[in-house]
Design an enzyme around this catalytic site. Structure first.
Site, PDB file in Angstrom:
ATOM      1  N   TYR A  93     -16.329  -2.108  -0.217  1.00 41.95           N
ATOM      2  CA  TYR A  93     -16.062  -2.509   1.178  1.00 41.95           C
ATOM      3  C   TYR A  93     -16.114  -4.022   1.287  1.00 41.95           C
ATOM      4  CZ  TYR A  93     -15.466   1.218   4.586  1.00 41.95           C
ATOM      5  OH  TYR A  93     -14.938   2.203   5.369  1.00 41.95           O
TER       6      TYR A  93
ATOM      7  N   LYS B 153       8.675  -2.011  -1.451  1.00 41.24           N
ATOM      8  CA  LYS B 153      10.109  -1.697  -1.449  1.00 41.24           C
ATOM      9  C   LYS B 153      10.766  -2.500  -2.584  1.00 41.24           C
ATOM     10  CE  LYS B 153      10.181  -0.232   3.367  1.00 41.24           C
ATOM     11  NZ  LYS B 153       9.117  -0.768   4.234  1.00 41.24           N
TER      12      LYS B 153
ATOM     13  N   ARG C 177       1.853   0.369  -2.108  1.00 37.01           N
ATOM     14  CA  ARG C 177       2.066   0.469  -0.654  1.00 37.01           C
ATOM     15  C   ARG C 177       1.079  -0.451   0.045  1.00 37.01           C
ATOM     16  NH1 ARG C 177       5.385   4.960   0.350  1.00 37.01           N
ATOM     17  NH2 ARG C 177       5.286   4.334   2.509  1.00 37.01           N
TER      18      ARG C 177
ATOM     19  N   GLU D 132     -15.136  -6.124   4.489  1.00 37.75           N
ATOM     20  CA  GLU D 132     -14.694  -6.678   5.779  1.00 37.75           C
ATOM     21  C   GLU D 132     -14.847  -8.195   5.799  1.00 37.75           C
ATOM     22  OE1 GLU D 132     -16.189  -3.776   5.629  1.00 37.75           O
ATOM     23  OE2 GLU D 132     -15.750  -2.535   7.404  1.00 37.75           O
TER      24      GLU D 132
ATOM     25  N   THR E 129       6.476  -5.447   3.761  1.00 42.06           N
ATOM     26  CA  THR E 129       5.729  -4.465   2.987  1.00 42.06           C
ATOM     27  C   THR E 129       5.835  -4.904   1.527  1.00 42.06           C
ATOM     28  OG1 THR E 129       7.722  -3.114   2.950  1.00 42.06           O
ATOM     29  CG2 THR E 129       6.006  -2.465   4.509  1.00 42.06           C
TER      30      THR E 129
HETATM   31  N1  DSN Z   1      10.003   3.920   6.406  1.00 44.21           N
HETATM   32  C1  DSN Z   1      10.590   2.635   6.139  1.00 44.21           C
HETATM   33  C2  DSN Z   1      12.002   2.764   5.655  1.00 44.21           C
HETATM   34  O1  DSN Z   1      12.316   3.765   5.038  1.00 44.21           O
HETATM   35  O2  DSN Z   1      12.799   1.866   5.854  1.00 44.21           O
HETATM   36  C3  DSN Z   1      10.499   1.737   7.310  1.00 44.21           C
HETATM   37  O3  DSN Z   1       9.250   1.785   7.891  1.00 44.21           O
END
Ligand code: DSN
Length: 448
Positions: A54, A228, A234, A56, A225
Site C-alpha cells: 500500500y 493500447k 492496464r 497512498e 491509457t
Molecule cells: N474501451 C476502450 C476502447 O475500446 O476504445 C475505450 O475506453
C-alpha cells in the site's frame, strides 16, 4: 501451460479458464484496436510481489511506511514518461482511462461548467461528456461532430466553443481513423480561454513511435491509457505540459490532488512497475518500427477491405484503426458481423458509425485495429489475407436484418446463431484463421 503452476494447484476452475483464454488469444486474430499483447517482462512485473504493498501518497510523501522500493518504481515510471513524451509533469497512478479523465475534470472544472468533446456516436469517448456518463450529467456537455466525410468538423467545434465558452475541451476519441487536428484545437482553446485536454489513449504508442503528431505543444493536459498502442499493462497516466503550467502554475498539483486523495486510494504499484517497463520498451528503436508497421498494416487492411467491396468510414485510415460502415448491408447489422467474425476466430467489436441509423447496442459498424496483430509480427501480406477473410464473413451474413420490433430480436438472433454455427463457408475461414495464427506465435519464448 508454463508459468501457471500455482494457479493450477490452487484452483483448477480458474486454471482452466486461463487456459481457455490463452487458447482463444493464440488461435484467434485479435483485432480490437484498444487491445494488445504486453511483453512477458511487463506481465511478470504486474504479477509480482509489488501487488502486496500500500502506498497512498506520492514518491517521498507517502502515508505508509516501507515504500522505498515503490518510490523508486514510481519515479522510474514518471522519469521515463516525462522523457518519452516531453512533458514536465506526469501522474502515473490513475487506475485506468476513465478515472484519469475524471481527475482532469476534478482538477479543472466545477459541476455545471460547460465542457466540449467529440460526440460519442461520432467516435468520441463516454467520459468526454456523453449523456450516460457522470461527465454528461455533472457538466453542461456541448458535443462537436464529424462532417459527412467522417473527418472532425473543426469549423463546427470552433463555432461551438466561441458560442458556449467551455472551461474544458477534449480532443481524442475511440473510433476515429484519421490524424487528430491537435494544432487547430489548441488554437480554439487559446481563442476561447478553455483548457485543452488531449486524450491519446488509443494513439499514444503511435505518438511516441513518431507516426502521429504529438499534442504536447498544443494541449494543457494529456491523458492516456497504457495498454493500447503503448503496449503496457492496464493503467493510465495524466501528463501536464509546459503550456498547461504556463496557463496555471498550480496545474500539476491540482492534477495530483485530484487523483489522490480526490478520486483514488492506494496506487496499484505492480501496475506502475509494468508501466515503467513498457515505457522503457517504447523508447527503443524497435518500438518505432513497431509503430510504423501498425499504421502500414492498418492501411493495407483498409485497402484489402475496400478491394473486397467493403465501405469504410473516411474511406481509409491514418492510424491503427479501420471502421467498417455496414449500412450498405442494412442498419444495425454490426451484431451479425461481430458474432460471425467471433465464430471464425476474428475478434472485433461492433461500433456506431457517424450518423448511425441504429443504436449503440445494435450499431451499423465494425471497429478493427492492427496493434495486436502487429505485435505478433504480421505484416501487409497477412493484412491482405485477413481483409479478404473479413469481407467473406461480411458477405456470408448478408441478408440478416435486425427486426424493428424489439420483442422479435431475441428469437431472430437465436436462429441466426444456429444457422451460422453450421455454415460451411465460416468453418473453412476458421481453419484459415487457425493456420495463419500458427505461423505467428503469441509468445514464442513460452512456446505458445
Ligand atoms: N474501451 C476502450 C476502447 O475500446 O476504445 C475505450 O475506453
Amino acid at each position: 501451460m508454463k508459468g501457471y503452476e500455482y494457479v493450477e494447484k490452487a484452483d483448477s476452475e480458474l486454471f482452466s479458464i486461463i487456459k481457455g483464454e490463452l487458447g482463444r488469444q493464440r488461435e484467434g486474430l485479435e483485432m480490437i484496436p484498444s487491445e494488445n499483447f504486453t511483453s512477458l517482462a511487463v506481465m511478470q512485473a504486474v504479477g509480482s510481489i509489488l501487488t502486496n504493498k500500500y502506498s497512498e501518497g506520492y514518491a517521498g510523501r507517502r502515508y505508509y511506511g516501507g515504500n522505498n522500493f515503490i518510490d523508486m518504481a514510481e519515479r522510474a515510471a514518471m522519469d521515463r514518461a516525462k522523457k518519452l513524451f516531453g512533458v514536465p509533469h506526469v501522474n502515473v497512478q490513475p487506475y485506468s482511462g476513465s478515472p484519469a479523465n475524471f481527475a482532469v475534470y476534478m482538477a479543472l472544472c466545477s459541476p455545471g461548467d460547460t465542457i466540449m468533446g467529440q460526440n460519442l456516436t461520432d467516435g468520441g469517448h463516454l467520459t468526454h461528456g456523453w449523456k450516460t456518463s457522470m461527465t454528461g450529467k455533472l457538466f453542461n456537455s456541448v458535443p462537436y461532430h464529424v462532417k459527412p466525410d467522417g473527418y472532425i468538423d473543426i469549423d463546427e467545434a470552433r463555432k461551438l466553443a466561441k458560442e458556449n465558452k467551455p472551461v474544458l475541451i477534449w480532443v481524442g476519441s475511440t473510433a476515429y481513423t484519421r490524424e487528430f487536428p491537435f494544432k487547430e484545437f489548441g488554437e480554439i482553446a487559446d481563442e476561447t480561454g478553455a483548457y485543452l485536454a488531449a486524450d491519446i489513449s488509443h494513439i499514444s504508442g503511435l505518438v511516441v513511435g513518431g507516426v502521429h503528431t504529438s499534442p504536447v505543444k498544443y494541449a494543457h493536459v494529456v491523458t492516456t491509457t497504457t495498454h493500447k498502442t503503448l503496449r503496457g499493462p492496464r493503467g493510465a497516466m495524466i501528463m501536464v505540459t509546459e503550456k498547461g503550467i504556463a496557463k496555471d502554475p498550480l496545474l500539476s498539483e491540482k492534477i495530483d490532488k485530484a487523483v489522490f486523495p480526490g478520486l483514488q486510494g492506494g496506487p496499484h504499484d505492480h501496475v506502475t512497475a509494468g508501466i515503467a517497463i513498457a515505457l522503457l520498451e517504447a523508447s527503443n528503436a524497435e518500438f518505432r518500427e513497431y509503430a510504423k508497421q501498425i499504421v502500414n498494416n492498418s492501411r493495407a487492411l483498409a485497402k484489402a477491405l475496400k478491394d473486397n467491396g467493403i465501405k469504410l468510414v473516411t474511406d481509409g485510415t491514418d492510424n491503427h484503426m479501420v471502421l467498417i460502415d455496414l449500412t450498405p448491408f442494412g442498419k444495425g447489422t454490426g451484431i451479425f458481423v461481430q458474432e460471425a467474425l467471433d465464430l471464425v476466430g476474428i475478434t472485433t467489436n461492433k461500433n456506431t458509425i457517424p450518423n448511425d441509423p441504429s443504436s449503440a447496442f445494435y450499431p451499423s459498424g465494425i471497429r478493427l485495429g492492427t496493434p495486436a496483430l502487429t505485435t505478433r509480427k504480421m505484416k501487409e501480406k497477412e493484412m491482405a489475407e485477413i481483409g479478404a477473410m473479413i469481407s467473406e464473413v461480411v458477405f456470408a451474413v448478408k441478408g440478416y436484418v435486425l427486426p424493428e420490433a424489439k420483442e422479435h430480436r431475441g428469437t431472430y438472433l437465436a436462429s441466426f446463431r444456429e444457422s451460422i454455427a453450421n455454415d460451411a463457408r465460416l468453418k473453412d475461414i476458421k481453419k484459415r484463421v487457425v493456420d495463419l495464427c500458427e505461423r505467428f506465435p503469441l509468445y514464442p519464448e513460452l512456446g505458445v
